[in-house]
Motif scaffolding. Structure first.
Motif, PDB file in Angstrom:
ATOM      1  N   SER A 200       0.541  -1.416   0.142  1.00 25.21           N
ATOM      2  CA  SER A 200      -0.302  -0.067  -0.142  1.00 25.21           C
ATOM      3  C   SER A 200       0.741   1.237   0.108  1.00 25.21           C
ATOM      4  N   ALA A 201       1.701   0.852   0.663  1.00 27.83           N
ATOM      5  CA  ALA A 201       3.278   2.175   0.620  1.00 27.83           C
ATOM      6  C   ALA A 201       3.824   3.056  -0.858  1.00 27.83           C
ATOM      7  N   VAL A 202       3.968   1.951  -1.800  1.00 27.82           N
ATOM      8  CA  VAL A 202       4.432   1.795  -3.115  1.00 27.82           C
ATOM      9  C   VAL A 202       3.665   2.760  -3.978  1.00 27.82           C
ATOM     10  N   LYS A 203       3.917   3.787  -4.227  1.00 26.93           N
ATOM     11  CA  LYS A 203       3.811   4.722  -5.715  1.00 26.93           C
ATOM     12  C   LYS A 203       3.854   4.886  -6.119  1.00 26.93           C
ATOM     13  N   LEU A 236       8.048  -9.613 -13.812  1.00 26.62           N
ATOM     14  CA  LEU A 236       8.195  -9.442 -12.097  1.00 26.62           C
ATOM     15  C   LEU A 236       6.878  -8.297 -12.073  1.00 26.62           C
ATOM     16  N   TYR A 237       6.779  -7.064 -13.223  1.00 23.54           N
ATOM     17  CA  TYR A 237       6.349  -5.884 -13.332  1.00 23.54           C
ATOM     18  C   TYR A 237       4.752  -6.917 -13.570  1.00 23.54           C
ATOM     19  N   ARG A 238       4.578  -7.400 -14.863  1.00 22.57           N
ATOM     20  CA  ARG A 238       3.744  -8.372 -15.107  1.00 22.57           C
ATOM     21  C   ARG A 238       3.145  -8.968 -13.431  1.00 22.57           C
ATOM     22  N   GLN A 242      -1.062  -7.575 -11.420  1.00 23.58           N
ATOM     23  CA  GLN A 242      -1.818  -8.822 -11.308  1.00 23.58           C
ATOM     24  C   GLN A 242      -2.744  -8.137 -10.035  1.00 23.58           C
ATOM     25  N   THR A 243      -1.793  -8.231  -9.441  1.00 21.64           N
ATOM     26  CA  THR A 243      -2.143  -8.330  -7.780  1.00 21.64           C
ATOM     27  C   THR A 243      -2.290  -6.849  -7.088  1.00 21.64           C
ATOM     28  N   ASN A 244      -1.819  -5.161  -7.561  1.00 31.58           N
ATOM     29  CA  ASN A 244      -1.853  -4.549  -6.936  1.00 31.58           C
ATOM     30  C   ASN A 244      -2.654  -3.419  -8.036  1.00 31.58           C
ATOM     31  N   PRO A 245      -2.772  -2.389  -7.367  1.00 31.42           N
ATOM     32  CA  PRO A 245      -3.640  -1.339  -8.073  1.00 31.42           C
ATOM     33  C   PRO A 245      -2.317  -0.517  -8.816  1.00 31.42           C
ATOM     34  N   THR A 246      -2.503  -0.376 -10.433  1.00 31.49           N
ATOM     35  CA  THR A 246      -1.496   0.763 -10.973  1.00 31.49           C
ATOM     36  C   THR A 246      -1.405   1.611 -10.575  1.00 31.49           C
ATOM     37  N   VAL A 247       0.021   2.276 -10.469  1.00 31.94           N
ATOM     38  CA  VAL A 247       0.384   3.228 -10.148  1.00 31.94           C
ATOM     39  C   VAL A 247       1.385   3.624 -10.862  1.00 31.94           C
ATOM     40  N   GLU A 276      -3.841  -5.255 -20.359  1.00 27.20           N
ATOM     41  CA  GLU A 276      -4.319  -6.348 -20.806  1.00 27.20           C
ATOM     42  C   GLU A 276      -4.457  -7.306 -19.554  1.00 27.20           C
ATOM     43  N   ILE A 277      -4.334  -6.830 -18.205  1.00 25.13           N
ATOM     44  CA  ILE A 277      -4.602  -6.974 -16.998  1.00 25.13           C
ATOM     45  C   ILE A 277      -5.678  -6.350 -16.394  1.00 25.13           C
ATOM     46  N   SER A 278      -5.858  -5.145 -16.855  1.00 26.59           N
ATOM     47  CA  SER A 278      -6.671  -4.384 -16.379  1.00 26.59           C
ATOM     48  C   SER A 278      -8.554  -5.553 -17.259  1.00 26.59           C
ATOM     49  N   ASN A 279      -8.108  -5.429 -18.522  1.00 29.72           N
ATOM     50  CA  ASN A 279      -9.125  -6.436 -19.153  1.00 29.72           C
ATOM     51  C   ASN A 279      -9.361  -7.582 -18.665  1.00 29.72           C
ATOM     52  N   VAL A 280      -8.537  -8.133 -17.653  1.00 28.06           N
ATOM     53  CA  VAL A 280      -8.615  -9.795 -17.907  1.00 28.06           C
ATOM     54  C   VAL A 280      -9.536  -9.905 -16.037  1.00 28.06           C
ATOM     55  N   GLN A 281      -9.480  -8.471 -15.413  1.00 29.06           N
ATOM     56  CA  GLN A 281      -9.955  -8.128 -13.926  1.00 29.06           C
ATOM     57  C   GLN A 281     -11.282  -7.714 -14.371  1.00 29.06           C
ATOM     58  N   VAL A 282     -11.024  -6.884 -15.426  1.00 31.17           N
ATOM     59  CA  VAL A 282     -13.056  -6.877 -15.926  1.00 31.17           C
ATOM     60  C   VAL A 282     -13.924  -7.177 -16.136  1.00 31.17           C
ATOM     61  N   ALA A 283     -13.269  -8.789 -17.040  1.00 31.43           N
ATOM     62  CA  ALA A 283     -13.580 -10.086 -17.619  1.00 31.43           C
ATOM     63  C   ALA A 283     -14.061 -10.632 -16.584  1.00 31.43           C
TER      64      ALA A 283
END
Length: 283
Positions: A200-203, A236-238, A242-247, A276-283
């Motif tokens: 949560s601290a990573v901005k 690592l970025y992907r 996958q588990t954190n909000p986009t910053v 790609e990750i956003s689209n998967v999460q929305v689906a």
């Protein structure tokens, strides 16, 4: 206006050879990051160009000279120049490193490592608090790349960063290339580092390239910021996304600086992963 191919969260490091390009082409990216110290001179041409660019882009200030790990408190003239720059630009973020680069008035052109001890932690926390008080905003502290470790360190780097954040309420800037480079140099699991950080601290995220050198028949991975982001760092970025909000995500390239279109190509790669990750999460 922003190029639709690049996500609004993705920016690039603005270096002097590209000042004219981004001043004249404001539609490619929504934000840029500068090395604060390169723009301290109020009447310099670079500062004037940055003022113009700031009218079209969000800007983040990334410092390399506060020397937050030094026993001495931050240099007052350096800190005042940073305060003045921040007050003028009103950047979205202000960051510096988990490192030191000054001792007794002698400045080193490197971001030098700290021993991870309680004593060093207390010094670092004190200095972060002083800078945040002067800026009246939280700093982002970036994890370093490292090539040696102190035998008397008693705290893992990720635990040290987490404790700095807890004691100062600062934010964290997670450099995934630095984690990868250090994991190879010191034989630890990069994914364990990512899992252990206070998410949560990573901005902000940094992505960059490295160089491998051989010294006395031993390979050393060096964070040179001189080439493309490697596949393992993209992985690592992907995983992170996958588990954190986009910053905000920055492409760094500081030596052997390429044409702007190369940087934009790397920014586009980051955008593809986010989308790609956003689209998967929305689906």
């Amino acid at each position: 206006m922003q190029n639709n191919n690049i996500h609004s969260a993705v920016g690039v490091g603005l270096r002097h050879p590209h000042l004219d390009f981004f001043a004249q082409n404001p539609d490619h990216l929504s934000w840029l990051e500068v090395h604060s110290e390169n723009f301290f001179e109020v009447n310099s041409l670079a500062r004037k160009q940055l003022r113009s660019i700031r009218q079209q882009h969000d800007v983040s200030c990334h410092g390399v000279g506060l020397s937050l790990g030094s026993v001495q408190t931050p240099d007052s003239s350096h800190l005042q120049a940073l305060v003045d720059l921040v007050n003028e630009l009103q950047p979205t973020m202000v960051s510096d490193h988990l490192s030191w680069s000054e001792n007794g008035g002698v400045h080193f052109n490197d971001l030098l490592p700290l021993p991870y001890t309680e004593e060093a932690l207390q010094v670092f926390v004190r200095n972060v608090m002083q800078v945040q008080d002067a800026l009246q905003r939280p700093l982002l502290i970036e994890n370093p790349s490292s090539y040696l470790r102190f035998n008397h360190s008693t705290i893992a780097e990720w635990e040290f960063l987490n404790e700095v954040q807890r004691r100062t309420d600062c934010h964290l800037l997670l450099d995934l290339n630095n984690i990868y480079v250090s994991s190879l140099n010191h034989d630890f699991d990069a994914q364990h580092y990512l899992n252990a950080i206070t998410h949560s601290a990573v901005k902000e995220i940094h992505l960059a390239g490295f160089t491998v050198k051989e010294i006395q028949n031993k390979k050393i991975w060096i964070d040179t910021h001189s080439t493309h982001v490697c596949k393992e760092v993209w992985d690592l970025y992907r995983t992170w996304n996958q588990t954190n909000p986009t910053v905000p995500t920055l492409i760094e390239w500081d030596t052997d600086i390429p044409e702007p279109q190369i940087l934009l190509g790397e920014a586009h790669k980051a955008s593809i992963i986010i989308n790609e990750i956003s689209n998967v999460q929305v689906a």
